[in-house]
Design a protein around this motif. Structure first.
Motif, PDB file in Angstrom:
ATOM      1  N   ASN A 145       5.162   0.378  -2.725  1.00 41.87           N
ATOM      2  CA  ASN A 145       6.472   0.633  -3.334  1.00 41.87           C
ATOM      3  C   ASN A 145       6.550  -0.214  -4.596  1.00 41.87           C
ATOM      4  O   ASN A 145       6.849  -1.404  -4.546  1.00 41.87           O
ATOM      5  N   SER A 146       6.268   0.395  -5.723  1.00 44.16           N
ATOM      6  CA  SER A 146       6.248  -0.335  -7.002  1.00 44.16           C
ATOM      7  C   SER A 146       7.635  -0.754  -7.448  1.00 44.16           C
ATOM      8  O   SER A 146       7.774  -1.593  -8.343  1.00 44.16           O
ATOM      9  N   TYR A 147       8.664  -0.180  -6.844  1.00 43.32           N
ATOM     10  CA  TYR A 147      10.045  -0.475  -7.228  1.00 43.32           C
ATOM     11  C   TYR A 147      10.751  -1.329  -6.182  1.00 43.32           C
ATOM     12  O   TYR A 147      11.971  -1.272  -6.041  1.00 43.32           O
ATOM     13  N   TYR A 148       9.990  -2.128  -5.455  1.00 39.65           N
ATOM     14  CA  TYR A 148      10.568  -2.892  -4.350  1.00 39.65           C
ATOM     15  C   TYR A 148      11.704  -3.816  -4.781  1.00 39.65           C
ATOM     16  O   TYR A 148      12.590  -4.129  -3.986  1.00 39.65           O
ATOM     17  N   SER A 149      11.695  -4.257  -6.042  1.00 41.55           N
ATOM     18  CA  SER A 149      12.715  -5.206  -6.495  1.00 41.55           C
ATOM     19  C   SER A 149      14.048  -4.542  -6.775  1.00 41.55           C
ATOM     20  O   SER A 149      15.092  -5.203  -6.793  1.00 41.55           O
ATOM     21  N   THR A 150      14.051  -3.235  -7.005  1.00 42.56           N
ATOM     22  CA  THR A 150      15.296  -2.544  -7.353  1.00 42.56           C
ATOM     23  C   THR A 150      15.651  -1.428  -6.377  1.00 42.56           C
ATOM     24  O   THR A 150      16.746  -0.885  -6.443  1.00 42.56           O
ATOM     25  N   ARG A 151      14.724  -1.056  -5.499  1.00 43.48           N
ATOM     26  CA  ARG A 151      14.989   0.018  -4.542  1.00 43.48           C
ATOM     27  C   ARG A 151      14.671  -0.487  -3.137  1.00 43.48           C
ATOM     28  O   ARG A 151      13.563  -0.944  -2.881  1.00 43.48           O
ATOM     29  N   GLY A 152      15.643  -0.372  -2.253  1.00 44.43           N
ATOM     30  CA  GLY A 152      15.517  -0.951  -0.929  1.00 44.43           C
ATOM     31  C   GLY A 152      14.641  -0.159   0.015  1.00 44.43           C
ATOM     32  O   GLY A 152      13.869   0.720  -0.390  1.00 44.43           O
ATOM     33  N   ASN A 153      14.807  -0.448   1.321  1.00 41.62           N
ATOM     34  CA  ASN A 153      13.879   0.149   2.275  1.00 41.62           C
ATOM     35  C   ASN A 153      14.094   1.640   2.483  1.00 41.62           C
ATOM     36  O   ASN A 153      13.240   2.312   3.048  1.00 41.62           O
ATOM     37  N   VAL A 154      15.232   2.185   2.017  1.00 36.70           N
ATOM     38  CA  VAL A 154      15.390   3.638   2.084  1.00 36.70           C
ATOM     39  C   VAL A 154      14.343   4.314   1.199  1.00 36.70           C
ATOM     40  O   VAL A 154      13.802   5.382   1.547  1.00 36.70           O
ATOM     41  N   TYR A 155      14.015   3.686   0.058  1.00 32.83           N
ATOM     42  CA  TYR A 155      12.980   4.243  -0.814  1.00 32.83           C
ATOM     43  C   TYR A 155      11.593   4.018  -0.214  1.00 32.83           C
ATOM     44  O   TYR A 155      10.718   4.878  -0.316  1.00 32.83           O
ATOM     45  N   SER A 156      11.407   2.869   0.427  1.00 35.35           N
ATOM     46  CA  SER A 156      10.124   2.603   1.086  1.00 35.35           C
ATOM     47  C   SER A 156       9.836   3.665   2.142  1.00 35.35           C
ATOM     48  O   SER A 156       8.724   4.194   2.226  1.00 35.35           O
ATOM     49  N   LEU A 157      10.838   3.997   2.946  1.00 33.87           N
ATOM     50  CA  LEU A 157      10.628   5.006   3.987  1.00 33.87           C
ATOM     51  C   LEU A 157      10.434   6.388   3.371  1.00 33.87           C
ATOM     52  O   LEU A 157       9.649   7.201   3.873  1.00 33.87           O
ATOM     53  N   TYR A 158      11.127   6.639   2.262  1.00 34.24           N
ATOM     54  CA  TYR A 158      10.970   7.926   1.574  1.00 34.24           C
ATOM     55  C   TYR A 158       9.520   8.132   1.139  1.00 34.24           C
ATOM     56  O   TYR A 158       9.002   9.248   1.192  1.00 34.24           O
ATOM     57  N   LEU A 159       8.855   7.048   0.743  1.00 35.00           N
ATOM     58  CA  LEU A 159       7.448   7.156   0.336  1.00 35.00           C
ATOM     59  C   LEU A 159       6.544   7.563   1.496  1.00 35.00           C
ATOM     60  O   LEU A 159       5.441   8.069   1.276  1.00 35.00           O
ATOM     61  N   ALA A 160       7.017   7.347   2.726  1.00 35.08           N
ATOM     62  CA  ALA A 160       6.226   7.694   3.915  1.00 35.08           C
ATOM     63  C   ALA A 160       6.839   8.880   4.661  1.00 35.08           C
ATOM     64  O   ALA A 160       6.533   9.105   5.829  1.00 35.08           O
ATOM     65  N   LYS A 161       7.664   9.653   3.991  1.00 35.36           N
ATOM     66  CA  LYS A 161       8.457  10.684   4.659  1.00 35.36           C
ATOM     67  C   LYS A 161       7.617  11.763   5.333  1.00 35.36           C
ATOM     68  O   LYS A 161       8.065  12.407   6.285  1.00 35.36           O
ATOM     69  N   ASP A 162       6.401  11.980   4.865  1.00 36.31           N
ATOM     70  CA  ASP A 162       5.568  13.056   5.414  1.00 36.31           C
ATOM     71  C   ASP A 162       4.835  12.657   6.686  1.00 36.31           C
ATOM     72  O   ASP A 162       4.071  13.444   7.228  1.00 36.31           O
ATOM     73  N   ARG A 163       5.069  11.434   7.166  1.00 36.18           N
ATOM     74  CA  ARG A 163       4.329  10.995   8.349  1.00 36.18           C
ATOM     75  C   ARG A 163       5.259  10.372   9.398  1.00 36.18           C
ATOM     76  O   ARG A 163       4.856   9.483  10.151  1.00 36.18           O
ATOM     77  N   LEU A 164       6.475  10.837   9.460  1.00 38.11           N
ATOM     78  CA  LEU A 164       7.436  10.247  10.382  1.00 38.11           C
ATOM     79  C   LEU A 164       7.489  10.954  11.732  1.00 38.11           C
ATOM     80  O   LEU A 164       7.911  10.363  12.730  1.00 38.11           O
ATOM     81  N   ALA A 165       7.073  12.233  11.785  1.00 41.72           N
ATOM     82  CA  ALA A 165       7.169  12.989  13.031  1.00 41.72           C
ATOM     83  C   ALA A 165       6.244  12.422  14.096  1.00 41.72           C
ATOM     84  O   ALA A 165       5.093  12.061  13.820  1.00 41.72           O
ATOM     85  N   ASN A 166       6.762  12.339  15.322  1.00 42.99           N
ATOM     86  CA  ASN A 166       6.001  11.809  16.458  1.00 42.99           C
ATOM     87  C   ASN A 166       5.494  10.400  16.172  1.00 42.99           C
ATOM     88  O   ASN A 166       4.359  10.049  16.507  1.00 42.99           O
ATOM     89  N   GLY A 167       6.327   9.606  15.524  1.00 43.90           N
ATOM     90  CA  GLY A 167       5.896   8.268  15.167  1.00 43.90           C
ATOM     91  C   GLY A 167       7.025   7.255  15.167  1.00 43.90           C
ATOM     92  O   GLY A 167       8.210   7.597  15.267  1.00 43.90           O
ATOM     93  N   TYR A 168       6.609   6.006  15.053  1.00 47.92           N
ATOM     94  CA  TYR A 168       7.553   4.888  15.035  1.00 47.92           C
ATOM     95  C   TYR A 168       7.825   4.431  13.600  1.00 47.92           C
ATOM     96  O   TYR A 168       6.933   4.478  12.732  1.00 47.92           O
TER      97      TYR A 168
END
Length: 585
Positions: A145-168
């Protein structure tokens, strides 16, 4: 093939059957907290549906169900600063803090491996390089997450949005006594503890439904499991939040809609886990952790002659443009520890700052410095109790600020270094290592440079100046006493520069600017001096504009402030040049 989801109660029974070696109805009742009658009926239904045999062993259908409902992957969120972790987070990101000799994130990875989950990705940002060793050690992947200083964990999770099914989804700063993960998951869930807190307004019912409450709710832990259906819903919500630029939100906000929680809740005893968000929480969990031995803490121990266990109520102060600071209490007295921020070593000469404090240390209008390192800039000072920042829009406050500033200037302190504003403009410009984002930057800079001879020809005094004399650095206590703090940039200069710096930081318009000048000069400022102060506004605007562009290259964005500074450079350089042109005509 679409998975068949199971009734929640039957799923709980099945989960007990696959995790316990020796089982009978009484033990199932104890583990599930179902009555014996309910257990008996559920077992009969599972047998009738051919998931288990008469002796409670899994049938082929049961084994297929367990296989198809085995979690497939995990995403660990580890990109943030962990601001509440000061002073620890200056040396190590929060996911690598050690508890009983084991990094938090390694414990999480090992617990995932125990239940057969090896597809693990970690979203990193702050100190991302520190996590690189995990790639070889545990065969994980990193998402940056190159924007970690200005974008919170909602953006971090968005970067991994394609791998959330059947997962933690897992935060990196959490410690569990027992493994919270499983080889079998069916309904989606979000994890809460049984502790009630005013920081949460979500309460988990006995049926696992999550209801909004105005009263204290169950403490939110941050872990969730998502099946395919709920992952699709979450992805849709995440996308809408990112489109709306809701970067300051928590990812959990995507699970809520009109006081409704989109998935069920799961509760564990609060004693079974620890969320490590602060130095004191780490101290409570493992007082012997090596990460409690930071340079900042050692300075406090040595300077105040105390043990780290005496340090309490650590609070991160508002993140400054240059530093990260925290307050703390020791023996019923408050102090402030300053830790220089990212890139500060390129911007500030700490030896020069040390020399300034040596000059003014006996003045009643500045902070009491107990420790200042002239090499790395660590600073320990007494907290100025019952004070507030001055208000640049309150002209009574402004009058007090200018009175103190004039007093300081009249004392005519001398040091062996100067603040060369022209040199600093070019220095900050060179640091960003790229052209300015402003299309007319070179024209603006050329206009500002044209003011140099006018300024130099009209300097009346050359003495120690604060340079960063903005309203936030003036503190006023309840009795009206005023202080001027944070002398990092101070050096020999024209005192009129300090007036201009106050104005441009406050965002004053021309009328307010003139009022400020009149207050400082007690309505006795000649025209040439006034326009010289305007010229300093242009020069200072260009200086801080370059400074902001450099900081932005490091991932730090100061929003409207940076544009405002550039506007001062443009507007006031033209104003003074027009004045000089008419005067010399």
């Amino acid at each position: 093939m679409k998975k068949k989801n199971m009734n929640r109660d039957k799923y709980k029974i099945l989960k007990v059957l696959i995790t316990e070696d020796v089982i009978d109805q009484r033990k199932i009742s104890q583990l599930t907290k179902f009555s014996l009658g309910k257990v008996n009926n559920l077992l009969k239904e599972l047998n009738k549906e051919k998931y288990i045999s008469s002796n409670y062993a899994l049938t082929s259908s049961g084994k297929e169900y367990v296989k198809s409902h085995h979690p497939q992957q995990a995403t660990i969120l580890a990109a943030g600063y962990g601001l509440r972790m000061v002073p620890i987070n200056t040396e190590e990101p929060k996911g690598l803090l050690e508890v009983h000799g084991e990094p938090l994130i390694e414990r999480i990875i090992k617990q995932l491996h125990e239940v057969g989950i090896t597809d693990i990705k970690i979203v990193v940002g702050f100190m991302k390089e520190h996590y690189e060793y995990l790639i070889n050690e545990y065969d994980v992947d990193l998402i940056v997450n190159s924007y970690y200083s200005t974008r919170g964990n909602v953006y971090s999770l968005y970067l991994a949005k394609d791998r959330l099914a059947n997962g933690y989804i897992i935060p990196c700063d959490i410690w569990f006594k027992d493994n919270p993960f499983s080889t079998l998951e069916d309904p989606s869930w979000y994890l809460f503890s049984d502790k009630m807190t005013s920081h949460s307004h979500w309460q988990v019912s006995k049926s696992a439904k999550i209801k909004y409450t105005k009263n204290p709710g169950n403490r939110m832990i941050g872990i969730a499991y998502l099946n395919e259906y709920d992952a699709r819903k979450l992805n849709d919500r995440l996308g809408k939040m990112i489109d709306a630029k809701m970067y300051d939100s928590f990812w959990e906000d995507a699970l809520t809609c009109k006081k409704q929680f989109l998935i069920n809740g799961r509760i564990i005893p609060n004693s079974e886990h620890a969320e490590i968000n602060s130095y004191e929480e780490l101290m409570e969990l493992d007082s012997h952790s090596d990460h409690l031995k930071t340079e900042a803490i050692e300075i406090i121990e040595d300077t105040l002659n105390i043990d780290k266990t005496k340090i309490h109520n650590i609070h991160t102060l508002k993140k400054g443009m240059t530093n990260r600071s925290f307050s703390f209490e020791c023996n019923n007295k408050r102090y402030i520890m300053r830790i220089p921020g990212q890139g500060t070593d390129k911007l500030i000469d700490r030896k020069e700052e040390y020399d300034v404090y040596q000059q003014i240390k006996d003045e009643p209008y500045t902070e009491n410095i107990l420790y200042l390192n002239p090499v790395n800039g660590y600073k320990l000072s007494e907290f100025l109790e019952n004070t507030r920042n001055s208000d640049a829009n309150d002209w009574n406050d402004v009058t007090k600020c200018m009175k103190l500033l004039r007093r300081f200037h009249h004392e005519n302190y001398q040091v062996n270094h100067k603040f060369d504003i022209w040199k600093q403009i070019n220095f900050y410009e060179s640091l960003r290592d790229a052209p300015s984002a402003y299309k007319d930057f070179m024209i603006t800079k050329e206009n500002v440079v044209k003011l140099k001879s006018f300024i130099q020809d009209n300097i009346k005094q050359w003495s120690l100046c604060h340079i960063d004399a903005n309203a936030d650095n003036f503190l006023i206590d309840k009795k009206g006493k005023i202080y001027l703090i944070d002398w990092e940039y101070a050096g020999m200069q024209d005192p009129d520069l300090d007036i201009a710096m106050y104005a441009i930081y406050a965002g004053y318009n021309r009328e307010q600017f003139d009022r400020l000048i009149d207050i400082y000069y007690q309505n006795d400022c000649d025209e040439v001096t006034r326009y010289k102060i305007y010229a300093y506004a242009a020069v200072g605007g260009l200086l801080w504009s370059n400074w902001c562009e450099y900081k932005q290259s490091l991932g730090l964005d100061f929003g409207a402030y940076s544009i405002a500074q550039y506007r001062y450079a443009k507007k006031y350089s033209k104003l003074v040049l027009n004045y000089l042109e008419k005067k010399n005509a």
